[in-house]
Scaffold this motif. Structure first.
Motif, PDB file in Angstrom:
ATOM      1  N   THR A 188     -22.577 -52.444  36.945  1.00 15.32           N
ATOM      2  CA  THR A 188     -22.213 -53.854  37.105  1.00 15.32           C
ATOM      3  C   THR A 188     -22.930 -54.690  36.056  1.00 15.32           C
ATOM      4  O   THR A 188     -24.125 -54.497  35.819  1.00 15.32           O
TER       5      THR A 188
ATOM      6  N   THR B 243     -21.065 -55.329  29.766  1.00 12.87           N
ATOM      7  CA  THR B 243     -20.975 -54.277  30.788  1.00 12.87           C
ATOM      8  C   THR B 243     -20.422 -52.984  30.196  1.00 12.87           C
ATOM      9  O   THR B 243     -20.920 -51.888  30.484  1.00 12.87           O
TER      10      THR B 243
ATOM     11  N   GLU C 264     -30.478 -57.608  42.887  1.00 16.45           N
ATOM     12  CA  GLU C 264     -29.977 -56.239  42.689  1.00 16.45           C
ATOM     13  C   GLU C 264     -29.466 -55.667  44.010  1.00 16.45           C
ATOM     14  O   GLU C 264     -28.445 -54.976  44.048  1.00 16.45           O
TER      15      GLU C 264
ATOM     16  N   ALA D 194     -19.965 -60.150  43.091  1.00 12.95           N
ATOM     17  CA  ALA D 194     -19.952 -58.768  42.599  1.00 12.95           C
ATOM     18  C   ALA D 194     -18.959 -57.895  43.360  1.00 12.95           C
ATOM     19  O   ALA D 194     -18.711 -56.756  42.979  1.00 12.95           O
TER      20      ALA D 194
ATOM     21  N   GLU E 243     -25.890 -48.960  38.913  1.00 12.14           N
ATOM     22  CA  GLU E 243     -26.704 -49.633  37.899  1.00 12.14           C
ATOM     23  C   GLU E 243     -26.300 -51.109  37.845  1.00 12.14           C
ATOM     24  O   GLU E 243     -25.109 -51.424  37.804  1.00 12.14           O
ATOM     25  N   THR E 244     -27.293 -51.966  37.830  1.00 20.21           N
ATOM     26  CA  THR E 244     -27.034 -53.407  37.854  1.00 20.21           C
ATOM     27  C   THR E 244     -27.728 -54.071  36.668  1.00 20.21           C
ATOM     28  O   THR E 244     -28.927 -53.861  36.464  1.00 20.21           O
ATOM     29  N   HIS E 245     -26.984 -54.829  35.916  1.00 21.70           N
ATOM     30  CA  HIS E 245     -27.544 -55.526  34.753  1.00 21.70           C
ATOM     31  C   HIS E 245     -27.142 -56.998  34.813  1.00 21.70           C
ATOM     32  O   HIS E 245     -25.983 -57.313  35.064  1.00 21.70           O
TER      33      HIS E 245
ATOM     34  N   VAL F  43     -26.044 -56.930  44.734  1.00 23.97           N
ATOM     35  CA  VAL F  43     -25.013 -56.271  43.916  1.00 23.97           C
ATOM     36  C   VAL F  43     -24.782 -54.842  44.406  1.00 23.97           C
ATOM     37  O   VAL F  43     -23.641 -54.410  44.570  1.00 23.97           O
ATOM     38  N   GLU F  44     -25.866 -54.127  44.664  1.00 25.40           N
ATOM     39  CA  GLU F  44     -25.718 -52.749  45.170  1.00 25.40           C
ATOM     40  C   GLU F  44     -24.923 -52.756  46.480  1.00 25.40           C
ATOM     41  O   GLU F  44     -24.027 -51.938  46.687  1.00 25.40           O
TER      42      GLU F  44
ATOM     43  N   GLN G 238     -17.271 -54.699  35.875  1.00 26.95           N
ATOM     44  CA  GLN G 238     -17.769 -53.459  36.456  1.00 26.95           C
ATOM     45  C   GLN G 238     -17.024 -52.259  35.885  1.00 26.95           C
ATOM     46  O   GLN G 238     -15.834 -52.334  35.571  1.00 26.95           O
TER      47      GLN G 238
END
Lengths: 739, 161
Positions: A627, A577, A642, A706, A689-691, A645-646, A608
């Motif tokens: 994240t 991250t 996603e 998350a 941004e989510t990974h 998480v968002e 995060q």
């Protein structure tokens, strides 16, 4: 036309075990074959199990058993079956199953468990049906099944022969369900659907406003109910002007329910039954009630906070964890840091207010409810209203938000109790004020922390006196601190003590219970220690995590709660991250900065990074939020994952920014969104941004893990930007101005 | 009292108390449940409809004040049966919704924004959408969805021309 069941001991046992449905007689629902010497199944449908139906037309229907509240399971879990069934997603119809745990297995949606609890079973379900369809083709063509394969809703043979699933359904329906050893699962490398971005199956209905939610239900002859409860939790009705209320326009009836004496079950109150929602709402405004508020009216938040501060330096009621000699270590520390952290009670505030429609007739109860745990509702109705479980039918409606609130069944049992007195279907609608004032709240808490650092800047001591809130002698949901909660087990001299205030306030699970606040407190305080040590917050955390790969449960402490913690996974996701965020590479002007945090909960490892700007006037803007998440091998629906998480980032930020309930004299002061503001689009991060990092571990859920690091990442960024340390939620109470 | 309303292009008659909010007329009497109840005091935007094309809170609009104004609800947003409004199309492409409860209101507010401002910036979007709560936190997708709908609308016009 008739169908019957033909149990086959071995197959059935295997199949049932794997679908989580152990228990002999249940096989009947699973394996439907034509009667001996009889005809094809009704309609020629192939129903190899409760979840899949293949019609002669080729139409494939997959039943979604889990309650859907926006977490996306009505899409993601059927995707698993469709993947293994080898059927094009566009041709699949998804149906919401009613509550029937004998048929479907567990149907509870909570704890981010829908995915891990069903993942392997759903792969097997889909693959089993595909295997049967391939076998049906092989028999039809009189060739070995090994020469046939399933492709996009058809079975093809090496010779070029091809049959659609619909044409094979009737034959497949005559076959035994194969044992799992005879079923080959598709390999992840062959997945066509899993891991892709798939829009939720209800999207067409959502965007065109078709009925979906509990409140949207309309039944012929339906009546509308409101239910007035005492503003102070659990208070009883002394008297009410029922005779007058009954004369108001549209009102059909008004009556008192006694309740069962439990504040999270059937509360005492007054039901008003009318021919429309507005008639019920209007009549309610003219309702006058005398309440017996009881002892709860002596309990106020401010008094508890003052008491906690007075007792902070005294020993706690309970020791949660003790390692080493914390007082000695603090006394000999090169540097010492002390802080008080405080967070309030908050509400779930589902946008769809609580509601349930119920119809009671001939001793049977039929219910339509947006519930996360229908079994809890059935159990409560059985216990409180003496309606046997086998006389209760529950239809699961889409829920306008869950967040843990609809694990409670108070509104369902209210509707059922009202329905027992109404000779028609009746829809109970809570007002927003009902919802905010009769929630089952996330408990507030205070932590009085002391940390010690040695001359090299390592953490040698950690002491916490944690004040929490209880109901009936136990901390409320999310109010229990596990002795294993990070950084317990990592610091040689560690003491966690607890003092609990027992209250009559209803508490319940709020998305990532416990974790959603403990992560904020501990990762903020760890940040304080990092800065006191003069170290980079990422480096400091990596050193704190240390070099071991696994931290076993308990770890020698007193408590054995919590669980194994893969330090290696956490280290990796933290580094991953930080790299995605470009940690340490950016130069920020004064007023801007980055913060970092991580947390393990719900079997997911998350880190995060927040980048924020705070104006000199103290206005916060989150410019970027990154994240990194490790939830195992496979993301099921990338778009849904996603989105979770968002949403978690916005939810975690929203709780931090403005959410607080004042509880005075045993009642919630706030009534609606003008007093209990939720985060709006203007406050949402500019960029999220989510990974995901795929690791060789079982696939786990993503509705909650998350959330926990969001608030500390933001607060640590605020400190980096301004030098202001946030030690109180919500931020609306904190002065962020800087010069 | 009897009222005749113009809802989604059709004339609809109801017999309700004059103070009945349009929200409950739509939901209970006309069986148009796409317009949602969230707060009842105009704070959440879930009940947003158009009155003569202007976004309004149906929960705060007594039926007696509607008169001859044209009411458009989420059920009437699409240009024709079987077709989608560009926003509905964009919402589907980008999988904007989570629980979906607020989305009819979001779409109605966004539709008015796009009509007045075919190429809104993030700031324009935030300004226009600030009255619509999404408890699930889909705000970044709502921004993307509106921009995507703007593209679709511009593209559609291009094709038609």
């Amino acid at each position: 036309m008739s169908t019957t069941t033909t149990p086959r001991a071995v197959n059935r046992r295997e199949f049932l075990k794997l679908t989580g449905l152990a228990g002999g007689g249940l096989a009947l629902a699973f394996q439907i074959r034509p009667a001996r010497g009889g005809s094809a199944p009704a309609g020629g449908d192939f129903r190899p199990n409760a979840f899949v139906r293949v019609a002669p037309s080729g139409a494939v229907t997959i039943v979604s058993k889990q309650p859907e509240m926006g977490q996306g399971v009505k899409t993601s879990l059927p995707m698993i079956i469709a993947e293994q069934l080898e059927v094009p997603w566009s041709s699949v119809n998804i149906e919401q199953g009613d509550f029937d745990e004998k048929l479907y297995g567990g149907q509870s949606a909570g704890g981010s468990r829908s995915t891990p609890n069903n993942y392997d079973q759903f792969h097997l379900l889909g693959a089993t049906v595909r295997t049967m369809l391939v076998e049906a083709a092989a028999r039809t063509w009189k060739v070995p099944a090994s020469e046939c394969r399933a492709v996009d809703g058809t079975v093809v043979h090496g010779s070029g022969k091809k049959l659609g699933y619909g044409a094979l359904a009737a034959t497949a329906a005559t076959l035994e369900v194969p044992a799992k050893e005879a079923v080959r699962l598709k390999e992840p490398k062959d997945f066509k659907l899993l891991g892709r971005r798939i829009a939720q199956v209800d999207t067409p209905r959502i965007v065109t406003g078709q009925p979906l939610f509990g409140l949207d239900l309309q039944l012929p002859g339906m009546r509308h109910a409101v239910y007035e409860k005492c503003p102070a939790f659990g208070g009883k009705v002394v008297s009410a002007n029922l005779d007058f209320v009954k004369t108001l326009p549209g009102v059909k009836d008004a009556f008192i329910l006694e309740g069962n004496g439990k504040v999270k079950e059937l509360n005492p109150g007054i039901a008003i039954i009318a021919d429309s929602t507005w008639a019920a709402f209007s009549a309610r405004r003219q309702l006058k009630v005398t309440w017996d508020e009881g002892k709860v009216a002596e309990e106020s938040w401010d008094k508890f906070v003052a008491e906690a501060r007075a007792k902070a330096a005294s020993p706690g009621q309970r020791t949660l964890r003790r390692d080493g000699e914390v007082e000695q270590a603090l006394a000999s520390a090169a540097k010492k840091v002390s802080a008080e952290y405080l967070y309030p009670f908050i509400s779930h505030a589902n946008l769809e207010p609580q509601n349930t429609t119920a119809h009671f007739r001939d001793g049977r109860l039929e219910v339509w409810s947006p519930t996360q745990v229908p079994a809890a509702g059935v159990g409560m109705v059985t216990r409180v209203l003496n309606i046997p479980a086998d006389k209760i039918t529950v239809h699961l409606t889409r829920a306008g938000g869950g967040f843990g609130r609809r694990i409670g069944a108070d509104y369902l049992v209210e509707a059922a109790a009202i329905a027992q007195r109404v000779p028609a279907p009746v829809k109970l609608t809570w007002s927003r004020e009902d919802d905010l004032r009769h929630d089952q709240y996330r408990p507030g808490g205070l932590h009085f922390l002391q940390g010690g650092l040695d001359a090299q800047g390592r953490v040698t001591a950690w002491k916490n006196h944690f004040f929490t809130f209880g109901e009936g002698g136990q901390p409320g949901s999310g109010g229990s601190l596990s002795p294993d909660e990070f950084p317990g087990r990592w610091i040689p001299n560690f003491l966690a003590e607890q003092t609990m205030f027992d209250t009559g306030w209803p508490m319940g699970p709020w998305r990532a219970p416990g974790s959603c606040v403990f992560s904020w407190v501990f990762h903020s305080f760890i940040d304080e220690l990092a800065h006191a040590a003069g170290r980079d917050p990422l480096t400091f955390r990596l050193e704190l995590l240390g070099t071991r790969d696994e931290m076993p449960a308990g770890g020698g402490g007193k408590g054995k709660q919590g669980g194994g913690y893969s330090v290696a996974r956490m280290r990796n996701i933290l580094k991953f991250t930080a790299e995605k965020a470009g940690w340490g590479k950016k130069k920020f002007a004064r007023g801007s900065g980055a913060g970092i945090a991580f947390h393990f909960s719900h079997q997911g490892y998350f880190a995060q990074v927040a980048e924020v700007t705070v104006s000199k006037e103290g206005q916060l803007r989150v410019d970027r939020f990154v994240t990194g998440g490790d939830v195992g091998r496979q993301i099921v629906n990338l778009s849904g994952a996603e989105n979770q998480v968002e949403g978690s980032v916005v939810d975690g930020l929203g709780a931090l920014l403005t959410q607080e309930l004042n509880i005075e004299r045993g009642r919630v002061v706030q009534g609606n969104f003008h007093e209990y503001p939720l985060i709006r689009i203007t406050e949402a991060p500019a960029k999220i941004e989510t990974h995901f990092l795929s690791t060789d571990h079982p696939t786990t859920g993503i509705g909650e893990p998350a959330i926990p690091p969001v608030a500390p990442a933001v607060c640590n960024a605020i400190f980096a930007a301004t030098g202001n340390r946030v030690r109180q939620m919500p931020l609306s109470r904190v002065d962020l101005r800087w010069t | 009292m009897k009222y005749t309303l113009s809802v989604n292009g059709a004339s609809r008659s109801v017999d309700v108390a004059p103070d009945t909010p349009l929200l409950w007329v739509l939901r209970d009497h006309l069986e148009l449940t796409g317009t949602k109840f969230g707060c009842g005091i105009g704070q959440c935007g879930a009940c947003t409809v158009h009155l003569n094309g202007v976004p309004a809170r149906a929960c705060m609009t007594p039926v007696s004040t509607v008169g001859r104004m044209k009411v458009t609800t989420i059920e009437g947003l699409a240009p024709a049966p079987g077709k989608l409004h560009p926003l509905q199309q964009a919402w589907t492409e980008l999988d904007v919704a989570q629980c979906g409860y607020c989305q009819p209101g979001q779409l109605m507010t966004a539709a008015a924004l796009l009509r007045d401002n075919p190429k809104p910036t993030d700031e324009d979007i935030d300004g226009a959408m600030a009255g619509n709560l999404c408890r699930c936190g889909t705000y970044t997708r709502i921004r993307q969805g509106i921009k995507r709908a703007a593209e679709l609308t511009a593209g559609g016009k291009g094709v038609a021309q």
